[in-house]
Design a protein around this motif. Sequence first.
Motif, mmCIF file in Angstrom:
data_model
loop_
_atom_site.group_PDB
_atom_site.id
_atom_site.type_symbol
_atom_site.label_atom_id
_atom_site.label_comp_id
_atom_site.label_asym_id
_atom_site.label_seq_id
_atom_site.Cartn_x
_atom_site.Cartn_y
_atom_site.Cartn_z
ATOM 1 N N ASN A 1 8.624 -7.127 1.226
ATOM 2 C CA ASN A 1 7.734 -6.436 2.161
ATOM 3 C C ASN A 1 6.260 -6.780 1.959
ATOM 4 O O ASN A 1 5.413 -6.377 2.758
ATOM 5 C CB ASN A 1 7.930 -4.916 2.077
ATOM 6 C CG ASN A 1 7.757 -4.380 0.669
ATOM 7 O OD1 ASN A 1 7.410 -5.119 -0.248
ATOM 8 N ND2 ASN A 1 8.023 -3.095 0.487
ATOM 9 N N CYS A 2 5.946 -7.539 0.910
ATOM 10 C CA CYS A 2 4.556 -7.932 0.670
ATOM 11 C C CYS A 2 4.263 -9.376 1.071
ATOM 12 O O CYS A 2 3.098 -9.785 1.068
ATOM 13 C CB CYS A 2 4.203 -7.748 -0.809
ATOM 14 S SG CYS A 2 3.802 -6.042 -1.259
ATOM 15 N N VAL A 3 5.297 -10.139 1.389
ATOM 16 C CA VAL A 3 5.107 -11.565 1.669
ATOM 17 C C VAL A 3 4.135 -11.784 2.823
ATOM 18 O O VAL A 3 3.207 -12.596 2.740
ATOM 19 C CB VAL A 3 6.461 -12.242 1.961
ATOM 20 C CG1 VAL A 3 6.248 -13.662 2.478
ATOM 21 C CG2 VAL A 3 7.326 -12.265 0.706
ATOM 22 N N GLU A 4 4.329 -11.059 3.921
ATOM 23 C CA GLU A 4 3.465 -11.229 5.096
ATOM 24 C C GLU A 4 2.010 -10.923 4.768
ATOM 25 O O GLU A 4 1.095 -11.665 5.146
ATOM 26 C CB GLU A 4 3.945 -10.319 6.225
ATOM 27 C CG GLU A 4 3.075 -10.362 7.470
ATOM 28 C CD GLU A 4 3.504 -9.347 8.519
ATOM 29 O OE1 GLU A 4 2.762 -9.171 9.506
ATOM 30 O OE2 GLU A 4 4.574 -8.724 8.342
ATOM 31 N N HIS A 5 1.772 -9.831 4.053
ATOM 32 C CA HIS A 5 0.403 -9.440 3.709
ATOM 33 C C HIS A 5 -0.233 -10.445 2.755
ATOM 34 O O HIS A 5 -1.416 -10.780 2.875
ATOM 35 C CB HIS A 5 0.400 -8.049 3.074
ATOM 36 C CG HIS A 5 1.050 -6.999 3.920
ATOM 37 N ND1 HIS A 5 0.610 -6.686 5.189
ATOM 38 C CD2 HIS A 5 2.118 -6.198 3.690
ATOM 39 C CE1 HIS A 5 1.370 -5.732 5.701
ATOM 40 N NE2 HIS A 5 2.294 -5.422 4.806
ATOM 41 N N ARG B 1 -3.752 -2.347 7.138
ATOM 42 C CA ARG B 1 -2.341 -2.657 6.913
ATOM 43 C C ARG B 1 -1.604 -1.497 6.243
ATOM 44 O O ARG B 1 -0.434 -1.624 5.882
ATOM 45 C CB ARG B 1 -2.225 -3.916 6.044
ATOM 46 C CG ARG B 1 -2.766 -5.163 6.723
ATOM 47 C CD ARG B 1 -2.882 -6.337 5.761
ATOM 48 N NE ARG B 1 -3.339 -7.525 6.469
ATOM 49 C CZ ARG B 1 -2.545 -8.414 7.054
ATOM 50 N NH1 ARG B 1 -1.235 -8.259 6.976
ATOM 51 N NH2 ARG B 1 -3.038 -9.450 7.698
ATOM 52 N N GLY B 2 -2.301 -0.403 6.053
ATOM 53 C CA GLY B 2 -1.685 0.759 5.427
ATOM 54 C C GLY B 2 -1.705 0.712 3.915
ATOM 55 O O GLY B 2 -1.162 1.598 3.250
ATOM 56 N N LEU B 3 -2.325 -0.316 3.335
ATOM 57 C CA LEU B 3 -2.374 -0.474 1.884
ATOM 58 C C LEU B 3 -3.729 -0.031 1.353
ATOM 59 O O LEU B 3 -4.603 0.365 2.106
ATOM 60 C CB LEU B 3 -2.094 -1.932 1.511
ATOM 61 C CG LEU B 3 -0.763 -2.493 2.016
ATOM 62 C CD1 LEU B 3 -0.654 -3.981 1.699
ATOM 63 C CD2 LEU B 3 0.401 -1.735 1.398
ATOM 64 N N ARG C 1 0.613 2.282 -0.798
ATOM 65 C CA ARG C 1 -0.017 2.557 0.487
ATOM 66 C C ARG C 1 -1.261 3.422 0.264
ATOM 67 O O ARG C 1 -1.342 4.186 -0.697
ATOM 68 C CB ARG C 1 0.960 3.273 1.421
ATOM 69 C CG ARG C 1 2.157 2.402 1.805
ATOM 70 C CD ARG C 1 2.969 3.054 2.909
ATOM 71 N NE ARG C 1 4.097 2.228 3.295
ATOM 72 C CZ ARG C 1 4.024 1.199 4.129
ATOM 73 N NH1 ARG C 1 2.846 0.863 4.653
ATOM 74 N NH2 ARG C 1 5.100 0.503 4.445
ATOM 75 N N HIS C 2 -2.211 3.290 1.183
ATOM 76 C CA HIS C 2 -3.467 4.024 1.050
ATOM 77 C C HIS C 2 -3.227 5.533 0.997
ATOM 78 O O HIS C 2 -3.879 6.254 0.221
ATOM 79 C CB HIS C 2 -4.385 3.683 2.228
ATOM 80 C CG HIS C 2 -5.678 4.437 2.224
ATOM 81 N ND1 HIS C 2 -6.621 4.290 1.232
ATOM 82 C CD2 HIS C 2 -6.171 5.367 3.093
ATOM 83 C CE1 HIS C 2 -7.647 5.084 1.482
ATOM 84 N NE2 HIS C 2 -7.404 5.751 2.602
ATOM 85 N N ALA C 3 -2.285 6.012 1.790
ATOM 86 C CA ALA C 3 -2.035 7.452 1.860
ATOM 87 C C ALA C 3 -1.487 8.023 0.555
ATOM 88 O O ALA C 3 -1.568 9.237 0.322
ATOM 89 C CB ALA C 3 -1.065 7.749 3.004
#
Length: 365
Positions: free
Chosen positions: A57-61, A113-115, A138-140
């Motif tokens: 799930n981190c590859v794209e980012h 990106r929500g991170l 994630r940032h939240a």
Amino acid sequence: MADMEHPSSLVDSIYEAAVLPSLWPGVIEKVAAATGSFGGSLFTVGPNHSAVAASENCVEHLDALLKGHWSAINIRAQRVVAMAEMGFVSDEDFASPEEIAHHPIYTEFLRPRGLGWTAATHIMGAGDDIAIFSIDRRHAQGAFDRDAIAFLDTLRPHISRAVLLASKFQAQAVTGSLQGLQTVGIPAAAIDARGRVRLMNEPFSRLQSQIGAGALDQIRVADEAANRLLRRALGEADLHNGAPMSIGVRGTGDEAPFVLHLTPLRGQGRDVFSGVAFIVAIVPLTQPGLPFRLLVQRLYDFTPAEARVAENLVAGRSAAQIALLYRISQETVRTQTKSILAKTGISRQAEFVARFSSFRNVASE
């Protein structure tokens, strides 16, 4: 925070990844899950290479981070390396509240990106290699607390040893491959994704008049037409799914022509430590003037009919012309063409013609 998995169940996985680098993405996912995090990555950089393994799930980012201008202003990686702590550090350890609130890496890249939060550690690899192992939230979720950092620190000695072991194992594996090819008389070299020669066996070093390391250690072929094909292949190679490629190279002077085989080392972890992306193997043509059909038939296991179609495609004939010439249907020609492309790992007919034109230079008419 999610219940953390006991470290002992992760340690075995970490050391398994030292031996099988393709397991690193899964290990990173397990560590992230144990700390209730989104994902993570293992980034390595050396004098002549850089590479990364990441949770799915981190590859794209991560690709976006490395391909854009963001890596140049990524204060997180820069600060983690500069601190050189023997443990994990969080954003609150290496960045001020003002930087976390306003720096572009947070406001323009991560948060959209929500991170937003990381826990990372800097590890010295073999030689001058440096590795950064990081886990992202994630940032939240908020920053990593001290309990999460303490948990990651229990894993750090194992991660550090695994990184060092993996570096040595991969270097030995590449060296062993080159030596194995040498025992059967095949010149071979290991090159990185940019085409720089990292290692070569002794037979390869004797081919300097035909192929070798040029400026900046870039692999270079004396035959300019073949060299252009090689540069193009390196630029377009799909390192995760790419098929091996072969290029016909003219002889020079008293030297015989040869076929250059470029084989990508597949898998996410293939070059995380060694920096090697391809093995180049040289097979001299001991039968000068071998007809084109027989040459490609032997190299790619074409059927006689496929070799005949391949020869005519490279000669510039259309499917209709080939069908008329051999009194077969155009559908048969198209079916054989599809089989040819599948066996060579090439997706487009035009690309096949461009690549295989080199074999006309080393085969008899």
